[in-house]
Design an enzyme around this catalytic site. Structure first.
Site, PDB file in Angstrom:
ATOM      1  N   PHE A   1       0.867  -1.186   0.000  1.00  0.00           N
ATOM      2  CA  PHE A   1       0.000   0.000   0.000  1.00  0.00           C
ATOM      3  C   PHE A   1       0.891   1.219   0.000  1.00  0.00           C
ATOM      4  CE2 PHE A   1       0.662  -1.855   4.157  1.00  0.00           C
ATOM      5  CZ  PHE A   1       1.244  -0.812   4.866  1.00  0.00           C
TER       6      PHE A   1
ATOM      7  N   PHE B   1       2.462   3.991   1.862  1.00  0.00           N
ATOM      8  CA  PHE B   1       3.735   3.628   1.273  1.00  0.00           C
ATOM      9  C   PHE B   1       4.403   2.628   2.195  1.00  0.00           C
ATOM     10  CE2 PHE B   1       2.755   7.856  -0.354  1.00  0.00           C
ATOM     11  CZ  PHE B   1       2.853   7.621  -1.699  1.00  0.00           C
TER      12      PHE B   1
END
Ligand code: CUA
Length: 155
Positions: free
Chosen positions: A74, A76
């Site tokens: 995802f 980050f």
């Protein structure tokens, strides 16, 4: 048109090489059922957190020296951010994305795949040497792309 003898020889070699490549690729694809490096498992990318096994990302022991690592990517980061296994372990990574396209590369191994939302990608690796293996995202995914990393700790 006159063709030099050497030109004919090289043309023949080139055409035969091409034919061999097409035949090998054809046998692989049609007779042996080779697929691109994705197991084609689909998932609703908006419901990753509710879909098993991705509702509980983590490491699971499935045999002596064998583990399943279920991971999500995802912006980050990755979940879990760290995985710890003993030396000699074979880890089967199963990864999907919760938002955009990410990469999943384990530095120093052959594991390198795209993590595409909606698809589940898998790769396996046997860690024969101890160390801290960096997992990084190698697909540009936004402003925090360079921060996106995880680790496999092999002891
Ligand atoms: Cu995720 Cu770059």
């Amino acid at each position: 048109m006159h063709l030099h003898r050497y030109e004919k020889i090289w043309l023949t070699v080139g055409i035969l090489t091409l034919a061999a490549f097409v035949i090998v690729a054809g046998i692989n694809a049609f007779a042996m059922g080779a697929m691109p490096p994705s197991d084609r498992q689909m998932i609703d990318p908006t419901k990753v957190d509710q879909t098993p096994p991705f509702n509980q990302p983590g490491l699971k022991k499935i045999g002596p020296n064998e583990y399943d690592a279920t991971m999500t990517a995802f912006v980050f980061g990755f979940a879990p951010a760290t995985i710890e296994v003993p030396v000699g372990s074979t880890v089967h990574f199963r990864v999907t994305s919760k938002d955009v396209v990410h990469g999943f590369q384990i530095v120093g191994t052959n594991v390198n795949m795209m993590v595409v939302p909606g698809l589940v990608n898998t790769a396996s690796h046997t860690f024969t040497k101890p160390g801290n293996y960096l997992i990084l995202c190698n697909e540009y995914c936004g402003a925090g792309h360079q921060l996106m990393a995880a680790h496999v700790v092999v002891k």
